[in-house]
Motif scaffolding. Sequence first.
Motif, PDB file in Angstrom:
ATOM      1  N   GLU A  19     -11.569  27.553  74.851  1.00  0.00           N
ATOM      2  CA  GLU A  19     -12.929  27.750  75.341  1.00  0.00           C
ATOM      3  C   GLU A  19     -13.939  26.994  74.484  1.00  0.00           C
ATOM      4  O   GLU A  19     -14.938  26.475  74.989  1.00  0.00           O
ATOM      5  N   THR A  60     -19.216  34.190  72.866  1.00  0.00           N
ATOM      6  CA  THR A  60     -18.042  33.533  73.430  1.00  0.00           C
ATOM      7  C   THR A  60     -16.760  34.144  72.872  1.00  0.00           C
ATOM      8  O   THR A  60     -15.774  34.330  73.590  1.00  0.00           O
ATOM      9  N   GLU A 111     -16.062  24.890  76.819  1.00  0.00           N
ATOM     10  CA  GLU A 111     -17.394  25.446  77.057  1.00  0.00           C
ATOM     11  C   GLU A 111     -18.411  25.044  75.998  1.00  0.00           C
ATOM     12  O   GLU A 111     -19.607  24.945  76.290  1.00  0.00           O
TER      13      GLU A 111
END
Length: 274
Positions: A202, A144, A206
């Motif tokens: 993120e 990521t 996520e």
Amino acid sequence: MSTAAAEHAPGRAGADRFAARARGLTKAYGSGETTVLALDAVDVDIARGRFTAVMGPSGSGKSTLMHCLAGLDTASAGQVWLGDTEITGLKDRELTRLRRDRIGFMFQSFNLIPTLNAAENITLPMDIAGQEPDQQWVDQVIDTLGLRDRLKHRPSQLSGGQQQRVACARALASRPELIFADEPTGNLDSRAGLEVLGFLREAVDELGQTVVMVTHDPGAAAHSDLVLFLADGRIVDEMERPTAEAVLERMRLFAGGGRQTPDATFDGTAGHED
């Protein structure tokens, strides 16, 4: 967010909804006539799975608030919970274990070990604790953050933005309940800073993390879900779904004598630690 101080322990439902809470949180330094009140009976709820930014002028109490919520500093009065655990009154050893196992930290100075490579820096806290990392999760964090091809590099071989990404991965690696980021873009150029802010965003969207970031920068605050504004040790305002322009306008309002006392000013620049 803020509720009446009369509300007491969070209970199970509150612990599920909020990563951290404080009631009547007060922090005073010194004594007698030299007493400085850094936090003045603050009530705050940090919602799980959200990105919260904390802003305020130098000396407003924003870093002190973060340190008290994280168990890095002790409160003079009031109560603080991490989930359903009240941390006020815990002994040093218990606080150390709690910070190690349940909280992640990012700082302006990166705090990487120069003799270790990126992979070793990422897992260092768990290695010290004798914990086996969840390799699937660590791999997800690494990918990521775009660090797969930098794992063998030492900090001196990485740019500032890459070093802060490693620090971000280290904070995420143990899958903590809450990540505290203290001016995480302060030592970065604008491009690297935007990258790191994007990764924090993120991590929330996520990876389901909870992030609290202290910042002086309206642009950085615009990446958050909620901005808390501090002045003179109190939360004086908040803003949902912030934009850089709206945050800057709110800061100008305070500086012009809005809901803030005259001797506290926002200047939109980095100040000394609270």
